[in-house]
Design an enzyme around this catalytic site. Structure first.
Site, PDB file in Angstrom:
ATOM      1  N   ARG A 157       0.805  -1.234   0.000  1.00  0.00           N
ATOM      2  CA  ARG A 157       0.000   0.000   0.000  1.00  0.00           C
ATOM      3  C   ARG A 157       0.840   1.286   0.000  1.00  0.00           C
ATOM      4  NH1 ARG A 157      -3.252  -3.297  -1.017  1.00  0.00           N
ATOM      5  NH2 ARG A 157      -5.153  -3.862   0.084  1.00  0.00           N
ATOM      6  N   SER A 234     -10.082  -1.349   4.909  1.00  0.00           N
ATOM      7  CA  SER A 234      -9.130  -1.682   5.971  1.00  0.00           C
ATOM      8  C   SER A 234      -8.683  -0.391   6.652  1.00  0.00           C
ATOM      9  CB  SER A 234      -7.893  -2.364   5.387  1.00  0.00           C
ATOM     10  OG  SER A 234      -8.290  -3.475   4.626  1.00  0.00           O
ATOM     11  N   GLU A 329      -4.179   3.034   7.500  1.00  0.00           N
ATOM     12  CA  GLU A 329      -3.960   2.934   6.054  1.00  0.00           C
ATOM     13  C   GLU A 329      -4.552   4.161   5.358  1.00  0.00           C
ATOM     14  OE1 GLU A 329      -4.915  -0.913   4.076  1.00  0.00           O
ATOM     15  OE2 GLU A 329      -6.107   0.324   2.725  1.00  0.00           O
TER      16      GLU A 329
HETATM   17  C1  FAD Z   1     -15.994  -0.457   1.553  1.00  0.00           C
HETATM   18  C2  FAD Z   1     -14.547  -0.150   1.141  1.00  0.00           C
HETATM   19  C3  FAD Z   1     -13.754  -1.153   0.590  1.00  0.00           C
HETATM   20  C4  FAD Z   1     -12.424  -0.883   0.200  1.00  0.00           C
HETATM   21  N1  FAD Z   1     -11.681  -1.896  -0.349  1.00  0.00           N
HETATM   22  C5  FAD Z   1     -10.399  -1.658  -0.720  1.00  0.00           C
HETATM   23  C6  FAD Z   1      -9.612  -2.707  -1.305  1.00  0.00           C
HETATM   24  O1  FAD Z   1     -10.068  -3.822  -1.510  1.00  0.00           O
HETATM   25  N2  FAD Z   1      -8.320  -2.429  -1.616  1.00  0.00           N
HETATM   26  C7  FAD Z   1      -7.773  -1.190  -1.413  1.00  0.00           C
HETATM   27  O2  FAD Z   1      -6.594  -1.020  -1.720  1.00  0.00           O
HETATM   28  N3  FAD Z   1      -8.507  -0.172  -0.898  1.00  0.00           N
HETATM   29  C8  FAD Z   1      -9.797  -0.371  -0.551  1.00  0.00           C
HETATM   30  N4  FAD Z   1     -10.555   0.645  -0.012  1.00  0.00           N
HETATM   31  C9  FAD Z   1      -9.948   1.982   0.168  1.00  0.00           C
HETATM   32  C10 FAD Z   1     -10.268   2.974  -0.988  1.00  0.00           C
HETATM   33  O3  FAD Z   1     -11.398   2.559  -1.692  1.00  0.00           O
HETATM   34  C11 FAD Z   1      -9.102   3.135  -1.936  1.00  0.00           C
HETATM   35  O4  FAD Z   1      -7.953   3.549  -1.270  1.00  0.00           O
HETATM   36  C12 FAD Z   1      -9.427   4.161  -3.056  1.00  0.00           C
HETATM   37  O5  FAD Z   1      -8.482   4.027  -4.072  1.00  0.00           O
HETATM   38  C13 FAD Z   1      -9.441   5.607  -2.562  1.00  0.00           C
HETATM   39  O6  FAD Z   1      -9.800   6.436  -3.667  1.00  0.00           O
HETATM   40  P1  FAD Z   1     -10.621   7.757  -3.462  1.00  0.00           P
HETATM   41  O7  FAD Z   1     -10.811   8.376  -4.777  1.00  0.00           O
HETATM   42  O8  FAD Z   1     -11.874   7.478  -2.685  1.00  0.00           O
HETATM   43  O9  FAD Z   1      -9.609   8.602  -2.573  1.00  0.00           O
HETATM   44  P2  FAD Z   1      -9.973   9.689  -1.463  1.00  0.00           P
HETATM   45  O10 FAD Z   1     -10.518   8.999  -0.262  1.00  0.00           O
HETATM   46  O11 FAD Z   1     -10.785  10.775  -2.042  1.00  0.00           O
HETATM   47  O12 FAD Z   1      -8.521  10.241  -1.116  1.00  0.00           O
HETATM   48  C14 FAD Z   1      -7.588   9.430  -0.428  1.00  0.00           C
HETATM   49  C15 FAD Z   1      -6.219  10.099  -0.494  1.00  0.00           C
HETATM   50  O13 FAD Z   1      -5.795  10.143  -1.861  1.00  0.00           O
HETATM   51  C16 FAD Z   1      -5.595  11.492  -2.260  1.00  0.00           C
HETATM   52  N5  FAD Z   1      -6.075  11.600  -3.643  1.00  0.00           N
HETATM   53  C17 FAD Z   1      -7.262  11.217  -4.146  1.00  0.00           C
HETATM   54  N6  FAD Z   1      -7.325  11.466  -5.451  1.00  0.00           N
HETATM   55  C18 FAD Z   1      -6.138  12.032  -5.776  1.00  0.00           C
HETATM   56  C19 FAD Z   1      -5.585  12.523  -6.977  1.00  0.00           C
HETATM   57  N7  FAD Z   1      -6.255  12.494  -8.152  1.00  0.00           N
HETATM   58  N8  FAD Z   1      -4.319  13.031  -6.951  1.00  0.00           N
HETATM   59  C20 FAD Z   1      -3.612  13.065  -5.792  1.00  0.00           C
HETATM   60  N9  FAD Z   1      -4.084  12.627  -4.626  1.00  0.00           N
HETATM   61  C21 FAD Z   1      -5.340  12.111  -4.622  1.00  0.00           C
HETATM   62  C22 FAD Z   1      -6.385  12.360  -1.301  1.00  0.00           C
HETATM   63  O14 FAD Z   1      -5.807  13.651  -1.180  1.00  0.00           O
HETATM   64  C23 FAD Z   1      -6.237  11.546  -0.024  1.00  0.00           C
HETATM   65  O15 FAD Z   1      -4.996  11.815   0.591  1.00  0.00           O
HETATM   66  C24 FAD Z   1     -11.877   0.410   0.379  1.00  0.00           C
HETATM   67  C25 FAD Z   1     -12.692   1.425   0.944  1.00  0.00           C
HETATM   68  C26 FAD Z   1     -14.015   1.151   1.314  1.00  0.00           C
HETATM   69  C27 FAD Z   1     -14.871   2.236   1.896  1.00  0.00           C
END
Ligand code: FAD
Length: 349
Positions: A157, A234, A329
Protein backbone atom coordinates in the site's frame (compact mmCIF):
# COMPACT_ATOMS: atom_id res chain seq x y z
CA UNK A 1 -22.73 26.29 1.74
CA UNK A 2 -19.79 23.90 1.42
CA UNK A 3 -20.68 20.25 2.08
CA UNK A 4 -19.40 18.52 5.20
CA UNK A 5 -16.96 15.64 5.01
CA UNK A 6 -19.69 13.57 6.64
CA UNK A 7 -21.46 14.05 3.29
CA UNK A 8 -18.35 13.63 1.13
CA UNK A 9 -16.69 10.52 2.58
CA UNK A 10 -17.61 6.87 3.09
CA UNK A 11 -16.70 7.07 6.80
CA UNK A 12 -19.43 9.75 6.91
CA UNK A 13 -17.79 11.87 9.60
CA UNK A 14 -16.15 15.29 9.62
CA UNK A 15 -17.04 18.99 9.53
CA UNK A 16 -17.25 21.30 6.53
CA UNK A 17 -14.57 22.71 4.26
CA UNK A 18 -14.26 26.51 4.30
CA UNK A 19 -14.42 26.53 0.49
CA UNK A 20 -15.34 23.75 -1.89
CA UNK A 21 -15.07 23.26 -5.66
CA UNK A 22 -15.89 20.41 -7.98
CA UNK A 23 -13.48 20.04 -10.92
CA UNK A 24 -15.18 18.43 -13.90
CA UNK A 25 -12.46 19.25 -16.47
CA UNK A 26 -8.73 18.62 -16.13
CA UNK A 27 -7.85 22.20 -17.17
CA UNK A 28 -10.20 23.52 -14.47
CA UNK A 29 -8.61 21.19 -11.88
CA UNK A 30 -5.11 22.41 -12.80
CA UNK A 31 -6.25 26.03 -12.64
CA UNK A 32 -7.88 25.57 -9.21
CA UNK A 33 -4.76 23.93 -7.79
CA UNK A 34 -2.34 26.49 -9.27
CA UNK A 35 -4.47 29.39 -8.04
CA UNK A 36 -4.73 27.97 -4.53
CA UNK A 37 -0.94 27.49 -4.45
CA UNK A 38 -0.25 31.01 -5.76
CA UNK A 39 -2.62 32.49 -3.18
CA UNK A 40 -1.23 30.22 -0.41
CA UNK A 41 -4.69 28.77 0.28
CA UNK A 42 -4.54 25.41 2.13
CA UNK A 43 -5.70 22.82 -0.40
CA UNK A 44 -7.13 19.34 -0.04
CA UNK A 45 -7.83 17.31 -3.18
CA UNK A 46 -10.08 14.31 -3.02
CA UNK A 47 -11.69 11.74 -5.28
CA UNK A 48 -14.38 9.41 -3.93
CA UNK A 49 -13.63 10.07 -0.24
CA UNK A 50 -13.31 6.34 0.45
CA UNK A 51 -9.90 6.49 2.11
CA UNK A 52 -10.16 9.81 3.89
CA UNK A 53 -11.14 10.84 7.42
CA UNK A 54 -11.38 14.55 8.25
CA UNK A 55 -11.71 16.08 11.72
CA UNK A 56 -14.94 17.37 13.23
CA UNK A 57 -13.68 20.94 12.68
CA UNK A 58 -13.47 20.25 8.93
CA UNK A 59 -10.87 21.87 6.67
CA UNK A 60 -9.95 25.53 6.93
CA UNK A 61 -9.12 25.97 3.27
CA UNK A 62 -10.25 24.84 -0.18
CA UNK A 63 -11.32 21.28 -0.95
CA UNK A 64 -11.34 20.27 -4.61
CA UNK A 65 -13.35 17.17 -5.43
CA UNK A 66 -12.03 15.68 -8.66
CA UNK A 67 -14.95 14.76 -10.91
CA UNK A 68 -13.28 14.60 -14.32
CA UNK A 69 -14.75 11.88 -16.48
CA UNK A 70 -12.83 11.18 -19.71
CA UNK A 71 -12.03 7.60 -20.71
CA UNK A 72 -10.10 6.63 -23.80
CA UNK A 73 -9.72 3.02 -24.96
CA UNK A 74 -7.35 2.55 -27.86
CA UNK A 75 -6.68 -1.11 -28.61
CA UNK A 76 -5.45 -2.48 -25.30
CA UNK A 77 -4.35 0.88 -23.90
CA UNK A 78 -6.83 2.42 -21.49
CA UNK A 79 -6.51 5.99 -20.17
CA UNK A 80 -8.90 7.49 -17.67
CA UNK A 81 -9.21 10.86 -15.98
CA UNK A 82 -8.55 10.91 -12.25
CA UNK A 83 -12.20 11.57 -11.40
CA UNK A 84 -13.60 8.50 -13.16
CA UNK A 85 -15.26 6.08 -10.75
CA UNK A 86 -12.87 3.15 -10.40
CA UNK A 87 -15.41 0.35 -10.55
CA UNK A 88 -17.14 1.90 -13.56
CA UNK A 89 -13.79 1.76 -15.36
CA UNK A 90 -13.29 -1.88 -14.35
CA UNK A 91 -16.82 -2.78 -15.53
CA UNK A 92 -16.27 -0.99 -18.83
CA UNK A 93 -12.97 -2.75 -19.59
CA UNK A 94 -14.37 -6.18 -18.69
CA UNK A 95 -17.45 -5.59 -20.87
CA UNK A 96 -15.13 -4.47 -23.69
CA UNK A 97 -13.32 -7.83 -23.64
CA UNK A 98 -10.21 -6.55 -21.89
CA UNK A 99 -8.44 -8.52 -19.19
CA UNK A 100 -6.33 -7.13 -16.33
CA UNK A 101 -8.56 -5.15 -13.95
CA UNK A 102 -11.22 -7.78 -13.15
CA UNK A 103 -9.82 -8.82 -9.74
CA UNK A 104 -10.01 -5.19 -8.62
CA UNK A 105 -13.77 -5.04 -9.12
CA UNK A 106 -15.90 -3.33 -6.48
CA UNK A 107 -13.24 -1.13 -4.86
CA UNK A 108 -14.82 2.26 -4.15
CA UNK A 109 -13.24 5.56 -5.08
CA UNK A 110 -11.74 7.22 -8.13
CA UNK A 111 -9.15 6.27 -10.73
CA UNK A 112 -6.85 9.01 -9.34
CA UNK A 113 -7.13 7.56 -5.84
CA UNK A 114 -5.93 4.08 -6.85
CA UNK A 115 -2.19 4.80 -7.42
CA UNK A 116 -2.00 6.69 -4.10
CA UNK A 117 -1.97 3.49 -2.10
CA UNK A 118 -1.53 1.16 -5.09
CA UNK A 119 -4.89 -0.41 -4.34
CA UNK A 120 -5.02 -4.13 -4.25
CA UNK A 121 -7.40 -7.00 -3.66
CA UNK A 122 -7.40 -10.77 -4.14
CA UNK A 123 -3.70 -10.83 -5.00
CA UNK A 124 -3.89 -8.12 -7.71
CA UNK A 125 -2.67 -4.51 -7.62
CA UNK A 126 -3.22 -1.57 -9.95
CA UNK A 127 0.56 -1.47 -10.43
CA UNK A 128 0.29 -4.83 -12.26
CA UNK A 129 -1.16 -3.05 -15.29
CA UNK A 130 -0.55 0.68 -14.69
CA UNK A 131 1.93 2.02 -17.25
CA UNK A 132 1.93 5.76 -16.56
CA UNK A 133 0.34 8.63 -14.67
CA UNK A 134 -0.06 12.23 -15.75
CA UNK A 135 0.41 14.53 -12.79
CA UNK A 136 0.71 18.11 -11.67
CA UNK A 137 3.75 18.69 -9.45
CA UNK A 138 2.70 21.44 -7.06
CA UNK A 139 6.32 22.27 -6.23
CA UNK A 140 7.18 23.21 -9.81
CA UNK A 141 3.67 23.83 -11.16
CA UNK A 142 4.59 21.56 -14.10
CA UNK A 143 2.52 18.78 -15.63
CA UNK A 144 4.40 15.65 -16.61
CA UNK A 145 3.95 12.00 -17.39
CA UNK A 146 5.65 9.41 -15.21
CA UNK A 147 6.20 5.77 -16.09
CA UNK A 148 5.15 3.29 -13.39
CA UNK A 149 8.79 2.76 -12.38
CA UNK A 150 8.82 6.30 -10.92
CA UNK A 151 5.69 5.76 -8.84
CA UNK A 152 7.39 3.98 -5.91
CA UNK A 153 5.17 0.90 -5.99
CA UNK A 154 6.47 -2.20 -4.23
CA UNK A 155 5.93 -2.37 -0.50
CA UNK A 156 2.40 -2.90 0.85
CA UNK A 157 0.00 0.00 0.00
CA UNK A 158 2.87 2.41 -0.68
CA UNK A 159 3.69 4.80 -3.51
CA UNK A 160 5.44 8.10 -4.15
CA UNK A 161 1.99 9.75 -3.83
CA UNK A 162 1.16 8.45 -0.34
CA UNK A 163 1.64 10.78 2.64
CA UNK A 164 2.32 13.83 0.48
CA UNK A 165 0.18 16.54 -1.10
CA UNK A 166 2.85 17.46 -3.63
CA UNK A 167 1.34 15.64 -6.62
CA UNK A 168 -2.14 15.84 -8.10
CA UNK A 169 -2.83 12.88 -10.36
CA UNK A 170 -4.72 13.98 -13.45
CA UNK A 171 -4.92 10.85 -15.59
CA UNK A 172 -3.85 7.21 -15.38
CA UNK A 173 -2.97 4.84 -18.22
CA UNK A 174 -3.10 1.03 -18.15
CA UNK A 175 -1.99 -1.63 -20.59
CA UNK A 176 -4.49 -4.50 -20.62
CA UNK A 177 -4.87 -7.62 -22.78
CA UNK A 178 -7.66 -8.37 -25.22
CA UNK A 179 -8.40 -11.84 -23.97
CA UNK A 180 -11.11 -14.08 -22.51
CA UNK A 181 -8.55 -15.21 -19.96
CA UNK A 182 -8.11 -13.25 -16.77
CA UNK A 183 -4.79 -12.54 -15.10
CA UNK A 184 -3.74 -15.62 -13.05
CA UNK A 185 -5.90 -15.88 -9.92
CA UNK A 186 -3.65 -16.33 -6.89
CA UNK A 187 -6.36 -15.99 -4.23
CA UNK A 188 -7.44 -19.49 -3.19
CA UNK A 189 -11.08 -18.77 -2.25
CA UNK A 190 -11.81 -16.96 -5.52
CA UNK A 191 -10.01 -19.68 -7.53
CA UNK A 192 -12.12 -22.33 -5.77
CA UNK A 193 -15.36 -20.51 -6.58
CA UNK A 194 -14.25 -20.22 -10.21
CA UNK A 195 -13.49 -23.92 -10.20
CA UNK A 196 -9.89 -23.36 -11.28
CA UNK A 197 -6.49 -24.10 -9.72
CA UNK A 198 -4.68 -21.32 -7.83
CA UNK A 199 -2.65 -19.55 -10.54
CA UNK A 200 -5.18 -20.54 -13.21
CA UNK A 201 -7.26 -18.20 -15.36
CA UNK A 202 -10.96 -17.75 -16.11
CA UNK A 203 -13.16 -15.48 -18.18
CA UNK A 204 -12.74 -11.93 -16.78
CA UNK A 205 -16.56 -11.60 -16.75
CA UNK A 206 -16.77 -14.58 -14.36
CA UNK A 207 -13.87 -13.31 -12.25
CA UNK A 208 -15.64 -9.98 -11.83
CA UNK A 209 -18.87 -11.73 -10.77
CA UNK A 210 -17.11 -13.94 -8.20
CA UNK A 211 -15.03 -11.05 -6.85
CA UNK A 212 -18.13 -8.87 -6.44
CA UNK A 213 -19.99 -11.64 -4.63
CA UNK A 214 -16.98 -12.29 -2.36
CA UNK A 215 -16.75 -8.59 -1.57
CA UNK A 216 -20.49 -8.40 -0.82
CA UNK A 217 -20.14 -11.37 1.54
CA UNK A 218 -17.21 -9.67 3.33
CA UNK A 219 -19.05 -6.31 3.48
CA UNK A 220 -16.35 -4.70 1.35
CA UNK A 221 -18.65 -3.00 -1.11
CA UNK A 222 -19.69 0.42 0.13
CA UNK A 223 -23.45 0.53 0.58
CA UNK A 224 -25.05 3.84 1.69
CA UNK A 225 -27.95 1.78 3.08
CA UNK A 226 -25.78 -0.46 5.28
CA UNK A 227 -23.78 1.14 8.11
CA UNK A 228 -21.76 -2.08 8.42
CA UNK A 229 -19.87 -0.79 5.33
CA UNK A 230 -19.47 2.87 6.39
CA UNK A 231 -15.74 3.09 6.76
CA UNK A 232 -12.57 3.32 4.73
CA UNK A 233 -12.13 -0.40 4.03
CA UNK A 234 -9.13 -1.68 5.97
CA UNK A 235 -8.52 0.96 8.62
CA UNK A 236 -4.97 -0.17 9.49
CA UNK A 237 -2.07 -1.19 7.29
CA UNK A 238 -0.90 -4.77 7.54
CA UNK A 239 2.37 -4.24 9.43
CA UNK A 240 5.59 -5.11 7.60
CA UNK A 241 8.04 -6.37 10.23
CA UNK A 242 11.74 -7.11 10.28
CA UNK A 243 11.05 -9.78 12.86
CA UNK A 244 7.70 -11.25 13.83
CA UNK A 245 7.51 -11.29 17.67
CA UNK A 246 7.00 -14.67 19.37
CA UNK A 247 3.59 -13.54 20.68
CA UNK A 248 2.42 -13.59 17.04
CA UNK A 249 3.54 -17.18 16.45
CA UNK A 250 0.98 -18.88 14.26
CA UNK A 251 0.01 -15.73 12.36
CA UNK A 252 -0.19 -15.88 8.57
CA UNK A 253 2.89 -14.25 6.98
CA UNK A 254 3.57 -12.89 3.54
CA UNK A 255 6.85 -11.78 1.99
CA UNK A 256 7.18 -8.04 1.31
CA UNK A 257 10.14 -6.17 -0.23
CA UNK A 258 10.66 -4.52 3.18
CA UNK A 259 10.21 -7.53 5.49
CA UNK A 260 7.39 -9.85 6.51
CA UNK A 261 3.76 -8.75 6.23
CA UNK A 262 1.38 -9.89 8.96
CA UNK A 263 -2.40 -9.39 8.57
CA UNK A 264 -3.57 -6.58 10.89
CA UNK A 265 -7.03 -8.22 11.05
CA UNK A 266 -5.47 -11.36 12.59
CA UNK A 267 -3.64 -9.27 15.21
CA UNK A 268 -6.80 -7.29 16.05
CA UNK A 269 -8.91 -10.41 16.53
CA UNK A 270 -6.23 -12.16 18.62
CA UNK A 271 -5.95 -9.03 20.78
CA UNK A 272 -9.57 -9.60 21.80
CA UNK A 273 -11.47 -7.46 19.29
CA UNK A 274 -13.82 -9.74 17.39
CA UNK A 275 -15.81 -8.58 14.34
CA UNK A 276 -18.71 -6.44 15.57
CA UNK A 277 -16.80 -5.34 18.70
CA UNK A 278 -17.71 -1.90 20.03
CA UNK A 279 -21.34 -2.00 21.20
CA UNK A 280 -20.22 -1.31 24.76
CA UNK A 281 -17.47 1.14 23.85
CA UNK A 282 -18.54 4.76 24.36
CA UNK A 283 -21.97 5.31 22.76
CA UNK A 284 -21.61 2.24 20.55
CA UNK A 285 -21.57 4.59 17.56
CA UNK A 286 -18.29 3.19 16.22
CA UNK A 287 -17.72 -0.55 15.92
CA UNK A 288 -15.72 -3.08 14.02
CA UNK A 289 -17.58 -4.40 11.00
CA UNK A 290 -19.53 -7.53 11.86
CA UNK A 291 -17.79 -9.21 8.90
CA UNK A 292 -14.16 -8.10 9.27
CA UNK A 293 -12.15 -7.00 12.30
CA UNK A 294 -9.92 -4.72 10.20
CA UNK A 295 -12.82 -2.47 9.20
CA UNK A 296 -13.88 0.32 11.58
CA UNK A 297 -17.44 1.46 10.91
CA UNK A 298 -19.63 4.43 11.77
CA UNK A 299 -22.94 3.01 12.95
CA UNK A 300 -24.89 6.10 12.04
CA UNK A 301 -24.12 9.24 13.98
CA UNK A 302 -20.47 8.90 14.99
CA UNK A 303 -18.13 11.88 15.12
CA UNK A 304 -14.55 11.88 13.87
CA UNK A 305 -13.42 12.24 17.44
CA UNK A 306 -15.20 9.02 18.36
CA UNK A 307 -13.73 7.19 15.35
CA UNK A 308 -10.26 8.38 16.38
CA UNK A 309 -10.81 7.35 20.00
CA UNK A 310 -12.03 3.91 18.98
CA UNK A 311 -9.18 3.39 16.48
CA UNK A 312 -6.68 4.42 19.16
CA UNK A 313 -8.25 1.93 21.55
CA UNK A 314 -7.85 -0.90 19.01
CA UNK A 315 -4.26 0.16 18.17
CA UNK A 316 -3.32 0.25 21.87
CA UNK A 317 -4.91 -3.16 22.54
CA UNK A 318 -2.89 -4.71 19.71
CA UNK A 319 0.31 -3.03 20.92
CA UNK A 320 -0.27 -4.26 24.46
CA UNK A 321 -0.75 -7.85 23.27
CA UNK A 322 1.89 -8.08 20.52
CA UNK A 323 4.22 -5.08 20.89
CA UNK A 324 3.26 -4.12 17.32
CA UNK A 325 1.97 -0.57 16.75
CA UNK A 326 -0.53 -0.45 13.91
CA UNK A 327 -0.68 2.62 11.68
CA UNK A 328 -3.72 3.83 9.72
CA UNK A 329 -3.96 2.93 6.05
CA UNK A 330 -6.32 5.83 5.32
CA UNK A 331 -5.47 9.54 5.11
CA UNK A 332 -6.22 11.45 8.31
CA UNK A 333 -6.76 15.21 7.99
CA UNK A 334 -7.10 17.41 11.07
CA UNK A 335 -7.50 14.42 13.33
CA UNK A 336 -5.27 11.88 15.08
CA UNK A 337 -5.76 8.51 16.68
CA UNK A 338 -6.72 8.18 20.31
CA UNK A 339 -7.63 11.75 21.16
CA UNK A 340 -11.16 11.23 22.45
CA UNK A 341 -12.13 9.19 25.49
CA UNK A 342 -15.42 7.30 25.52
CA UNK A 343 -18.31 8.81 27.46
CA UNK A 344 -18.94 5.54 29.26
CA UNK A 345 -16.32 3.14 30.65
CA UNK A 346 -14.45 0.91 28.22
CA UNK A 347 -15.44 -2.72 28.49
CA UNK A 348 -12.81 -4.79 26.77
CA UNK A 349 -13.97 -8.36 26.35
C1 FAD B 1 -15.99 -0.46 1.55
C2 FAD B 1 -14.55 -0.15 1.14
C3 FAD B 1 -13.75 -1.15 0.59
C4 FAD B 1 -12.42 -0.88 0.20
N1 FAD B 1 -11.68 -1.90 -0.35
C5 FAD B 1 -10.40 -1.66 -0.72
C6 FAD B 1 -9.61 -2.71 -1.30
O1 FAD B 1 -10.07 -3.82 -1.51
N2 FAD B 1 -8.32 -2.43 -1.62
C7 FAD B 1 -7.77 -1.19 -1.41
O2 FAD B 1 -6.59 -1.02 -1.72
N3 FAD B 1 -8.51 -0.17 -0.90
C8 FAD B 1 -9.80 -0.37 -0.55
N4 FAD B 1 -10.55 0.65 -0.01
C9 FAD B 1 -9.95 1.98 0.17
C10 FAD B 1 -10.27 2.97 -0.99
O3 FAD B 1 -11.40 2.56 -1.69
C11 FAD B 1 -9.10 3.14 -1.94
O4 FAD B 1 -7.95 3.55 -1.27
C12 FAD B 1 -9.43 4.16 -3.06
O5 FAD B 1 -8.48 4.03 -4.07
C13 FAD B 1 -9.44 5.61 -2.56
O6 FAD B 1 -9.80 6.44 -3.67
P1 FAD B 1 -10.62 7.76 -3.46
O7 FAD B 1 -10.81 8.38 -4.78
O8 FAD B 1 -11.87 7.48 -2.69
O9 FAD B 1 -9.61 8.60 -2.57
P2 FAD B 1 -9.97 9.69 -1.46
O10 FAD B 1 -10.52 9.00 -0.26
O11 FAD B 1 -10.78 10.78 -2.04
O12 FAD B 1 -8.52 10.24 -1.12
C14 FAD B 1 -7.59 9.43 -0.43
C15 FAD B 1 -6.22 10.10 -0.49
O13 FAD B 1 -5.79 10.14 -1.86
C16 FAD B 1 -5.59 11.49 -2.26
N5 FAD B 1 -6.07 11.60 -3.64
C17 FAD B 1 -7.26 11.22 -4.15
N6 FAD B 1 -7.33 11.47 -5.45
C18 FAD B 1 -6.14 12.03 -5.78
C19 FAD B 1 -5.58 12.52 -6.98
N7 FAD B 1 -6.26 12.49 -8.15
N8 FAD B 1 -4.32 13.03 -6.95
C20 FAD B 1 -3.61 13.07 -5.79
N9 FAD B 1 -4.08 12.63 -4.63
C21 FAD B 1 -5.34 12.11 -4.62
C22 FAD B 1 -6.39 12.36 -1.30
O14 FAD B 1 -5.81 13.65 -1.18
C23 FAD B 1 -6.24 11.55 -0.02
O15 FAD B 1 -5.00 11.82 0.59
C24 FAD B 1 -11.88 0.41 0.38
C25 FAD B 1 -12.69 1.42 0.94
C26 FAD B 1 -14.02 1.15 1.31
C27 FAD B 1 -14.87 2.24 1.90
Amino acid sequence: MAPTFAELTTMRVGGASRDFAMATETAQLVELVRRADTDAVPLLVMGGGSNLVVGDAGWDGLTVKIATSGIDISGTTVSADAGVNWDELVALTVADGLSGLEALSGIPGSVGGTPVQNVGAFGAHTSDVLTSVTLLDRDSGEISQWGSERCGFGSHRQSTFKNTDRFVLLRVTYELRRSRQSAPMTFAEVARRLDIEVGGTADPVDVREVVLSQRRRRGSIYDPADSDTWGVGSFFLNPVLQEVPPQADGSPRFPDPKGTKVPAGWLIERAGFAPGYGAEWGRGSVRLSTKHALVITNRGDATTSEVMGFAGHIRDGVEERFGIRLTPECRLVNCALGVSAPESPVIHS
